[in-house]
Design a protein around this motif. Sequence first.
Motif, PDB file in Angstrom:
ATOM      1  N   SER A 178       0.267  -1.507   0.165  1.00 43.20           N
ATOM      2  CA  SER A 178      -0.341  -0.055  -0.094  1.00 43.20           C
ATOM      3  C   SER A 178       1.009   0.998  -0.070  1.00 43.20           C
ATOM      4  N   PHE A 179       0.219   2.606  -0.141  1.00 37.79           N
ATOM      5  CA  PHE A 179       0.506   3.553  -0.221  1.00 37.79           C
ATOM      6  C   PHE A 179       1.099   4.681   0.637  1.00 37.79           C
ATOM      7  N   PRO A 180       1.352   4.835   1.492  1.00 36.65           N
ATOM      8  CA  PRO A 180       1.690   6.226   2.456  1.00 36.65           C
ATOM      9  C   PRO A 180       2.139   7.812   1.526  1.00 36.65           C
ATOM     10  N   GLY A 191      -4.189  -0.185  -2.171  1.00 38.78           N
ATOM     11  CA  GLY A 191      -4.154   1.387  -2.734  1.00 38.78           C
ATOM     12  C   GLY A 191      -3.186   2.051  -0.998  1.00 38.78           C
ATOM     13  N   ALA A 192      -4.365   3.363  -0.889  1.00 38.50           N
ATOM     14  CA  ALA A 192      -3.715   4.005   0.239  1.00 38.50           C
ATOM     15  C   ALA A 192      -3.593   3.358   1.088  1.00 38.50           C
ATOM     16  N   SER A 193      -2.867   4.033   1.906  1.00 40.55           N
ATOM     17  CA  SER A 193      -2.526   4.098   3.799  1.00 40.55           C
ATOM     18  C   SER A 193      -3.903   3.726   4.375  1.00 40.55           C
ATOM     19  N   PHE A 194      -4.080   2.627   4.858  1.00 45.03           N
ATOM     20  CA  PHE A 194      -5.232   2.890   5.495  1.00 45.03           C
ATOM     21  C   PHE A 194      -4.493   3.784   6.826  1.00 45.03           C
ATOM     22  N   ALA A 242      -5.120  -6.624  -6.503  1.00 48.53           N
ATOM     23  CA  ALA A 242      -4.999  -4.735  -6.407  1.00 48.53           C
ATOM     24  C   ALA A 242      -6.113  -4.341  -6.033  1.00 48.53           C
ATOM     25  N   VAL A 243      -6.172  -3.536  -4.910  1.00 50.45           N
ATOM     26  CA  VAL A 243      -7.580  -3.075  -4.882  1.00 50.45           C
ATOM     27  C   VAL A 243      -7.528  -1.384  -4.781  1.00 50.45           C
TER      28      VAL A 243
END
Length: 255
Positions: free
Chosen positions: A30-32, A68-71, A112-113
């Motif tokens: 995921s992405f920070p 996806g993006a950082s939870f 991928a989400v």
Amino acid sequence: MGTDRVDGSLYTKIENHIATVEFGHPASNSFPSVLLERLSAEFDKLSSNNEVHIIVLKSEGKKAFCAGASFDELIAVSSLEEGKAFFSGFGKVLNAMRKCSKLIIGRIQGKAVGGGVGLIAACDYAIATEAAAIKLSEFTIGIGPFVIAPAVERKMGVGALAELTIAATEWKNAYWAKEKGLYAKVFETITEVDVEIDLLTNKLAAYNPEALNAMKKALWENTNHWETLLTERAETSGKLVLSEFTKKALEKFKK
């Protein structure tokens, strides 16, 4: 081996005019925000590097391509400005990929989400394994895939975007994604994907770079308005993430 760095990792290798960009994060790639910034900057840098004729985008490990993006960052959003900045992260990457003068080949080894689906959609060509199922689950936490929607719609059509968004808990398999135009080819194993990518990129790297660049421009015609569109969309998501509904949904997810 996956990275264990909390901000994730990003490595670029350039060989035979092919730049391979690999990102990683211990939380299912995921992405920070900081990693999204780095990826945007990397595409900008490679765009003006004459040694590079073609780019491969891949992620670490053998499991998820990108969650996806950082939870953790999503949960921490506490103001409209923060929300807009958070959701602009993927917008900046999509715009960097769109404006990049080099064709981008996606190497998709697993699921991928959300934003991960957006990244694949912004690749010019993607090759995936059978394990590369996709899902847009944003509705389940009270937001929507607004920032990545233009990329998904451009690649797969409004019908597929609607289907993915509305059936927010359903995984769509790699063959469905190929049928809709997200993937060019699907193979059983990662090894087969890598062999195919090597063959393709070596051919592409030998073609006239000016022809490749001109084709890149042609493929992305009529998308200049994304610069403002994706920022507006980030604001929409930023507002929604502060809603009571989303706060409660995120609390539940956290537990």
